[in-house]
Design an enzyme around this catalytic site. Sequence first.
Site, PDB file in Angstrom:
ATOM      1  N   LYS A 159       0.835  -1.203   0.000  1.00 47.23           N
ATOM      2  CA  LYS A 159       0.000   0.000   0.000  1.00 47.23           C
ATOM      3  C   LYS A 159       0.869   1.251   0.000  1.00 47.23           C
ATOM      4  O   LYS A 159       0.575   2.216  -0.700  1.00 47.23           O
ATOM      5  CB  LYS A 159      -0.951  -0.017   1.193  1.00 47.23           C
ATOM      6  CG  LYS A 159      -2.108  -0.971   0.935  1.00 47.23           C
ATOM      7  CD  LYS A 159      -3.043  -1.135   2.105  1.00 47.23           C
ATOM      8  CE  LYS A 159      -4.069  -2.207   1.779  1.00 47.23           C
ATOM      9  NZ  LYS A 159      -4.433  -3.042   2.911  1.00 47.23           N
TER      10      LYS A 159
ATOM     11  N   LYS B 245      -4.865 -10.844  -9.358  1.00 51.39           N
ATOM     12  CA  LYS B 245      -5.706 -11.291  -8.248  1.00 51.39           C
ATOM     13  C   LYS B 245      -6.970 -10.423  -8.172  1.00 51.39           C
ATOM     14  O   LYS B 245      -6.874  -9.196  -8.270  1.00 51.39           O
ATOM     15  CB  LYS B 245      -4.912 -11.155  -6.940  1.00 51.39           C
ATOM     16  CG  LYS B 245      -5.689 -11.590  -5.737  1.00 51.39           C
ATOM     17  CD  LYS B 245      -5.210 -10.913  -4.462  1.00 51.39           C
ATOM     18  CE  LYS B 245      -6.327 -10.946  -3.460  1.00 51.39           C
ATOM     19  NZ  LYS B 245      -6.529  -9.901  -2.574  1.00 51.39           N
TER      20      LYS B 245
ATOM     21  N   LYS C 281     -10.917  -5.753  -4.478  1.00 45.54           N
ATOM     22  CA  LYS C 281     -11.659  -4.488  -4.507  1.00 45.54           C
ATOM     23  C   LYS C 281     -10.733  -3.339  -4.858  1.00 45.54           C
ATOM     24  O   LYS C 281     -11.109  -2.406  -5.543  1.00 45.54           O
ATOM     25  CB  LYS C 281     -12.290  -4.233  -3.134  1.00 45.54           C
ATOM     26  CG  LYS C 281     -13.555  -5.003  -2.904  1.00 45.54           C
ATOM     27  CD  LYS C 281     -13.939  -5.001  -1.431  1.00 45.54           C
ATOM     28  CE  LYS C 281     -13.564  -6.304  -0.789  1.00 45.54           C
ATOM     29  NZ  LYS C 281     -13.785  -6.410   0.639  1.00 45.54           N
TER      30      LYS C 281
HETATM   31  P1  ADP Z   1     -10.114  -7.455  -1.127  1.00 42.25           P
HETATM   32  O1  ADP Z   1      -8.714  -7.878  -1.510  1.00 42.25           O
HETATM   33  O2  ADP Z   1     -11.020  -7.456  -2.299  1.00 42.25           O
HETATM   34  O3  ADP Z   1     -10.143  -6.155  -0.356  1.00 42.25           O
HETATM   35  P2  ADP Z   1     -10.565  -8.661   1.444  1.00 42.25           P
HETATM   36  O4  ADP Z   1      -9.202  -8.251   1.869  1.00 42.25           O
HETATM   37  O5  ADP Z   1     -11.740  -7.988   2.087  1.00 42.25           O
HETATM   38  O6  ADP Z   1     -10.677  -8.566  -0.150  1.00 42.25           O
HETATM   39  O7  ADP Z   1     -10.690 -10.225   1.666  1.00 42.25           O
HETATM   40  C1  ADP Z   1     -11.698 -10.917   2.386  1.00 42.25           C
HETATM   41  C2  ADP Z   1     -11.406 -12.404   2.317  1.00 42.25           C
HETATM   42  O8  ADP Z   1     -11.458 -12.843   0.949  1.00 42.25           O
HETATM   43  C3  ADP Z   1     -10.004 -12.792   2.809  1.00 42.25           C
HETATM   44  O9  ADP Z   1     -10.062 -14.046   3.450  1.00 42.25           O
HETATM   45  C4  ADP Z   1      -9.194 -12.866   1.552  1.00 42.25           C
HETATM   46  O10 ADP Z   1      -8.083 -13.731   1.674  1.00 42.25           O
HETATM   47  C5  ADP Z   1     -10.219 -13.425   0.576  1.00 42.25           C
HETATM   48  N1  ADP Z   1      -9.900 -13.009  -0.808  1.00 42.25           N
HETATM   49  C6  ADP Z   1      -9.895 -11.743  -1.280  1.00 42.25           C
HETATM   50  N2  ADP Z   1      -9.587 -11.721  -2.588  1.00 42.25           N
HETATM   51  C7  ADP Z   1      -9.389 -13.020  -2.946  1.00 42.25           C
HETATM   52  C8  ADP Z   1      -9.046 -13.674  -4.172  1.00 42.25           C
HETATM   53  N3  ADP Z   1      -8.875 -12.984  -5.289  1.00 42.25           N
HETATM   54  N4  ADP Z   1      -8.939 -15.009  -4.170  1.00 42.25           N
HETATM   55  C9  ADP Z   1      -9.126 -15.738  -3.043  1.00 42.25           C
HETATM   56  N5  ADP Z   1      -9.458 -15.187  -1.852  1.00 42.25           N
HETATM   57  C10 ADP Z   1      -9.594 -13.848  -1.797  1.00 42.25           C
END
Ligand code: ADP
Length: 324
Positions: free
Chosen positions: A112, A190, A193
């Site tokens: 970040k 990947k 959001k």
């Molecule tokens: P983002 O990266 O979209 O902000 P979060 O950090 O809120 O998502 O992740 C919430 C949950 O979803 C966590 O357990 C994270 O490891 C899982 N997760 C997020 N993106 C992925 C992905 N592309 N593939 C598999 N798991 C994911």
Amino acid sequence: MSTYLSGIQPTGLPHLGNYFGAIAQHIELPKRGGEHFYFIADYHALTTSRDPAELRLRVREIAITYLACGLDLEHAVLFRQSDVPEVCELTWLLSTVSGMGLLERAVSFRDKVEKGIAPNIGLFMYPALMAADILAYDSNFVPVGVDQKQHVEIARDMAGAFNAAYGQTFVLPDVLMSDNPKVPGVDGEKMSKSYGNTIWMFETGKPLKKLVGTILTDSRAPEEPKDPGGVLLFQFLRLFLSPTELAEWEQRVRRGGDGAPGYGHLKQRLIEALEAHFEGPRRRREELLADPGEVERCLKRGAERARARAAATCDRARAACGLR
Ligand code: ADP
Ligand code: TRP
């Protein structure tokens, strides 16, 4: 009996990565026994959120998503992180026994900062709060996607540091990876959001068609034989299709020639599969949207159960370090 715990930040609409990487597992695991805590990480979201009304909406959306997907509240506790303020106290206690280097090495923080985000102290402390979440419930397993693995390791290190200083107080947690720990986004990176490459799990109709249309392909003709491993669309199809059907599509693409499916066909099949997979939960979501009282009641009940557990751990930690 093992205890499982995981959290999701209410920072956007839950996408296919969240579902296949985390939520689907959270729904399945309680069916096999053990204790389960799943929560909406609203304290964590404050490291980036600045719109109170939107945060409230997002919290409700995540809660509704879990309920719509069928989380069994007899065997799992669903709650809002901020309904358990004890985790903030635990964050402090853990931070006093942990070296700065532990958080300075956190990859997600460094990413970040590299992207140019001016980090607040909360963002730096993010893994310490996450450690408190995990340790507050004596969690044995933390089901998350691969991006959260290092954070679980940090929680383990912090628990170890506290135990070393004050005697056995916290349970050392392990990460539990789903079968789909890294779901790709429409651009092949990947799905996240923060990358703007997501597909909301309840997307439907025209917007869904449009989004699936943006999944990265190339200009090779349908007749040209292709390695399915090099076709991004297959990484999506394998999430939804039966192994038999998937193998058939792969074989036709590998063979190429007359009648081989083009990317358009694969996209059409993906749209149908996505619509069908989430049809029930989508309907249930609509019902829950119309019944905010029910969602609040579920969260309130969850908060009571979660808080009782976290308060006991917090008392134990206070006593161990001499606060009373
Ligand atoms: P983002 O990266 O979209 O902000 P979060 O950090 O809120 O998502 O992740 C919430 C949950 O979803 C966590 O357990 C994270 O490891 C899982 N997760 C997020 N993106 C992925 C992905 N592309 N593939 C598999 N798991 C994911
Ligand atoms: N950091 C996690 C994420 O962004 C959310 C989270 C907060 C979490 N506390 C947790 C996940 C404790 C597992 C356990 O996805």
